[in-house]
Design an enzyme around this catalytic site. Structure first.
Site, PDB file in Angstrom:
ATOM      1  CG  ASP A   1      -9.189   0.450   9.030  1.00  0.00           C
ATOM      2  OD1 ASP A   1     -10.123   0.098  10.015  1.00  0.00           O
ATOM      3  OD2 ASP A   1      -8.567   1.051   9.771  1.00  0.00           O
ATOM      4  CG  MET A   2      -8.253  -5.039   8.905  1.00  0.00           C
ATOM      5  SD  MET A   2      -7.913  -6.479   8.427  1.00  0.00           S
ATOM      6  CE  MET A   2      -7.125  -7.540   8.952  1.00  0.00           C
TER       7      MET A   2
ATOM      8  CG  ASP B   1     -12.696  -4.752   0.157  1.00  0.00           C
ATOM      9  OD1 ASP B   1     -11.700  -4.670   0.195  1.00  0.00           O
ATOM     10  OD2 ASP B   1     -13.249  -4.839   1.000  1.00  0.00           O
TER      11      ASP B   1
ATOM     12  CB  THR C   1      -6.747  -0.691   1.087  1.00  0.00           C
ATOM     13  OG1 THR C   1      -6.121  -1.557   1.478  1.00  0.00           O
ATOM     14  CG2 THR C   1      -5.435  -0.177   0.044  1.00  0.00           C
TER      15      THR C   1
ATOM     16  CD  GLU D   1      -2.869  -1.057   2.709  1.00  0.00           C
ATOM     17  OE1 GLU D   1      -4.131  -1.502   2.921  1.00  0.00           O
ATOM     18  OE2 GLU D   1      -1.957  -0.436   3.264  1.00  0.00           O
TER      19      GLU D   1
HETATM   20  N1  ADE Z   1      -8.782  -3.608   3.396  1.00  0.00           N
HETATM   21  C1  ADE Z   1      -9.408  -3.924   2.181  1.00  0.00           C
HETATM   22  N2  ADE Z   1     -10.704  -4.215   2.389  1.00  0.00           N
HETATM   23  C2  ADE Z   1     -10.570  -4.707   3.962  1.00  0.00           C
HETATM   24  C3  ADE Z   1     -11.697  -4.984   4.468  1.00  0.00           C
HETATM   25  N3  ADE Z   1     -13.040  -5.330   3.479  1.00  0.00           N
HETATM   26  N4  ADE Z   1     -11.847  -5.216   5.516  1.00  0.00           N
HETATM   27  C4  ADE Z   1     -10.712  -4.954   6.006  1.00  0.00           C
HETATM   28  N5  ADE Z   1      -9.744  -4.369   5.934  1.00  0.00           N
HETATM   29  C5  ADE Z   1      -9.612  -3.860   4.422  1.00  0.00           C
END
Ligand code: ADE
Length: 239
Positions: A175-176, A200, A90, A13
């Site tokens: 996200d995470m 996505d 992302t 990224e």
């Molecule tokens: N990073 C990119 N797409 C993601 C998703 N759907 N969930 C968590 N982190 C992401």
């Protein structure tokens, strides 16, 4: 905003942003064993540091998700004393709320968690997080970027319960890392916001991982373009 730390999870990224900013790698930035990569440099009047999570020593993939993100943010703040932290990366987006692949969003409202369910008095709200994003509304208007609430969890995929909580919090971006970073920033009183490029759509049938792999390159390119615009904007405007 003249001293900015950028926190990123995956090297893929960050690669095009690192190239366009021409930052230099810092050797041995932290004690031995800490896997994070650190880059620094300048953009106009802004002093920049950019941290990437590095690889896990056993599993040999990027240290994504909340635990490394929180530690990286703490170490960045200790080392660089930034007046702003930006989490760039992302994310997934909700098509039904207007997200499209490749869109770049600035965070707004409050960062929340969708997978910290603690049904005990007080802990339920604690689990949700709800840490403030720096107010990006003027930047977004001037740069014509979309804004949205970011919800964080430790999984790339999505359970029904996660989606329910995301919707309850009116989040549109998944996200995470962001909420973990926001917790550290709130705790240490450093303003923070996120810049997220959509790889996505979480309300579409194609599996997230398939969409993610297909769209990662395009999203990282868009992220780089918009990050440069945001950084140029910030170095021209007093915080
Ligand atoms: N990073 C990119 N797409 C993601 C998703 N759907 N969930 C968590 N982190 C992401």
């Amino acid at each position: 905003m003249r001293n900015i730390s950028i926190i990123m999870a995956m090297k893929s990224e960050a690669e095009s942003l690192l190239q366009s900013l021409q930052l230099r790698k810092v050797n041995r930035p932290f004690r031995s064993g800490i896997p994070f990569e650190v880059y620094e440099g300048n953009l106009g009047k802004a002093q920049l540091s950019l941290l990437v999570s590095g690889n896990d020593s056993d599993h040999h993939v990027d240290n994504v998700a909340t635990v490394p993100a929180a530690l990286m943010t703490y170490l960045a703040i200790e080392k660089f004393e930034p007046d702003l932290v930006i989490n760039a990366g992302t994310a997934g987006g909700i098509a039904g709320r207007g997200c499209e692949i490749g869109n770049v969003y600035l965070s707004s409202g409050k960062f929340c968690f969708h997978d910290r369910r603690i049904p005990l008095p007080g802990f339920d709200q604690y689990g949700m997080g709800l840490y403030p994003s720096y107010d990006t509304s003027i930047i977004a208007k001037d740069l014509q970027l979309k804004t949205g609430t970011v919800s964080t969890g430790n999984s790339l995929d999505l359970l029904e319960k996660d989606m329910q909580i995301i919707e309850e919090n009116r989040a549109i971006i998944k996200d995470m890392e962001a909420a973990a970073i926001a917790w550290v920033c709130r705790t240490l009183s450093v303003p923070m916001f996120a810049v997220k490029a959509i790889t996505d759509l979480i309300d579409e049938d194609t599996p997230t991982a398939t969409q993610f792999m297909k769209n990662l390159h395009q999203a990282a390119t868009n992220l780089q373009v918009k990050m440069i615009e945001v950084l140029r904007y910030l170095q021209n405007h007093e915080g």
